[in-house]
Design an enzyme around this catalytic site. Structure first.
Site, PDB file in Angstrom:
ATOM      1  CG  MET A  12      -3.457  77.452  55.312  1.00  0.00           C
ATOM      2  SD  MET A  12      -4.066  78.158  53.743  1.00  0.00           S
ATOM      3  CE  MET A  12      -2.956  79.532  53.489  1.00  0.00           C
ATOM      4  CG  ASN A  43     -14.856  78.211  54.594  1.00  0.00           C
ATOM      5  OD1 ASN A  43     -13.854  78.541  53.944  1.00  0.00           O
ATOM      6  ND2 ASN A  43     -14.861  77.177  55.400  1.00  0.00           N
ATOM      7  CG  ASN A 183     -25.047  69.833  63.452  1.00  0.00           C
ATOM      8  OD1 ASN A 183     -25.172  69.915  64.674  1.00  0.00           O
ATOM      9  ND2 ASN A 183     -23.872  69.628  62.880  1.00  0.00           N
ATOM     10  N   GLY A 218     -31.111  67.567  53.929  1.00  0.00           N
ATOM     11  CA  GLY A 218     -31.705  68.898  53.766  1.00  0.00           C
ATOM     12  C   GLY A 218     -31.814  69.673  55.057  1.00  0.00           C
ATOM     13  CG  ASP A 245     -18.618  77.251  56.699  1.00  0.00           C
ATOM     14  OD1 ASP A 245     -19.209  77.432  57.784  1.00  0.00           O
ATOM     15  OD2 ASP A 245     -17.490  76.753  56.613  1.00  0.00           O
ATOM     16  CB  SER A 273     -20.479  73.475  48.776  1.00  0.00           C
ATOM     17  OG  SER A 273     -20.955  72.678  49.833  1.00  0.00           O
ATOM     18  N   GLY A 278     -12.058  70.591  49.220  1.00  0.00           N
ATOM     19  CA  GLY A 278     -11.724  71.865  49.875  1.00  0.00           C
ATOM     20  C   GLY A 278     -12.986  72.605  50.264  1.00  0.00           C
TER      21      GLY A 278
HETATM   22  O1  RIB Z   1     -16.741  74.760  58.304  1.00  0.00           O
HETATM   23  C1  RIB Z   1     -15.544  74.323  57.729  1.00  0.00           C
HETATM   24  C2  RIB Z   1     -14.389  75.053  58.318  1.00  0.00           C
HETATM   25  O2  RIB Z   1     -14.275  74.711  59.674  1.00  0.00           O
HETATM   26  C3  RIB Z   1     -13.057  74.720  57.703  1.00  0.00           C
HETATM   27  O3  RIB Z   1     -12.739  75.495  56.583  1.00  0.00           O
HETATM   28  C4  RIB Z   1     -12.082  74.884  58.863  1.00  0.00           C
HETATM   29  O4  RIB Z   1     -11.254  75.982  58.729  1.00  0.00           O
HETATM   30  C5  RIB Z   1     -12.972  74.996  60.102  1.00  0.00           C
HETATM   31  O5  RIB Z   1     -13.001  76.272  60.553  1.00  0.00           O
END
Ligand code: RIB
Length: 297
Positions: A12, A43, A183, A218, A245, A273, A278
């Site tokens: 969360m 994610n 990265n 990129g 993600d 994204s 969020g």
């Molecule tokens: O990569 C982003 C995520 O990293 C977030 O949603 C947070 O939960 C952390 O795990």
């Protein structure tokens, strides 16, 4: 339809929007607070599902209210949850995120994610058997990352290791990955190299092929020994949380179209994204991604 297994964390996210990052010991007034679903594993699972993949997530939530909400959110996104454990007497993972100055910083408390075990991963063997590609990150115990790499190898499925948050890993493990997607900073830590070593040299000496993410600039990958750059897509940035993600999920979903196409679509999905708040807020559907790429062709 690409079949993806994601092994990883479910959190969360407790997000504070602030005008700037506070200095150590300083208190400042923030602008807004949101509770949104996140965790690198969740994610990536949601991003892949929105892009049209059939997705199974292997992970864990706690037996608290967050755990139930996180499961419901994943189910709504059509992520298959039979390998998501509910851990008794544990909190769900949380991430305290500050978004400021076009960037973010994050403190993760693993909670139930620390209870994702190699045995649980072995228990998902059937899902691995049916998958086209496996995705794993590093917010679960290292032995479970290793178990994922080894099971992928045993069943002959490509595993993409997104080494975030980074830590040094044994070279033997890295060799088991089909691709590493760090990265620059993460790649240096992963290889135990100097932070200022040039990323081209880091990529050359990595034990597994690297697709290096560069945020708005990129991504870089290598083809036939030569470095190739996929430019980033310019967009208005609301929140960069979850961009990596989204990149990883899209890269996995489109890998069967070849490295250059997968990297292009991954950069486009990541760009979309960041346009909404969020981690999961701005992750595009397949239709949104196609429309964006057509408009930018
Ligand atoms: O990569 C982003 C995520 O990293 C977030 O949603 C947070 O939960 C952390 O795990």
């Amino acid at each position: 339809m690409t079949r993806v297994v994601v092994v990883g964390s479910i959190n969360m996210d407790l997000v504070t929007l602030a005008p700037r990052f506070p200095a150590p010991g300083e208190t400042i007034l923030g602008e807004r607070f949101l509770t949104v679903h996140g965790g690198k594993g969740a994610n990536q699972a949601v991003a892949a599902a929105r892009l049209g993949a059939e997705v199974t997530l292997v992970g864990a939530v706690g037996d608290d209210a967050f755990g139930e909400q996180l499961r419901e959110g994943l189910a709504r996104e059509n992520v298959q949850l039979e390998h998501v454990a509910r851990i008794a007497d544990s909190s769900s993972g949380t991430a305290s995120i500050t978004v400021a100055e076009g960037d973010n910083n994050i403190v993760v408390v693993p909670g139930a994610n620390a209870h994702v075990t190699p045995a649980q991963i072995e228990g998902a063997r059937l899902a691995f058997d049916h998958a086209d590609v496996i995705l794993v990150q590093m917010e679960i115990p290292p032995e479970s990352v290793e178990a994922t790499l080894r099971l992928g190898q045993r069943v002959g499925k490509p595993v993409i290791l997104n080494p975030a948050p980074a830590r040094k890993l044994p070279v033997e493990w890295l060799k088991l990955a089909r691709y590493l997607t760090p990265n620059q900073h993460e790649l240096a830590i992963l290889l135990g190299a100097d932070a200022d070593e040039n990323f081209h040299s880091l990529m050359r000496r990595s034990p597994a092929p690297v697709v290096l993410t560069r945020g708005g600039d990129g991504a870089w990958f290598r083809e036939e020994g030569e470095p190739v750059h996929q430019a980033g897509f310019k967009v208005d940035v609301a929140d960069t949380t979850g961009a990596g993600d989204t990149f990883n999920a899209a890269f996995a979903v489109f890998l069967h179209e070849g490295l250059p196409t997968a990297a292009r679509k991954a950069c486009a999905a990541a760009a979309l994204s960041v346009t909404r708040l969020g981690a999961q807020g701005g992750m595009p559907t397949r239709g949104e991604l196609d429309a964006f790429l057509t408009a930018r062709a």
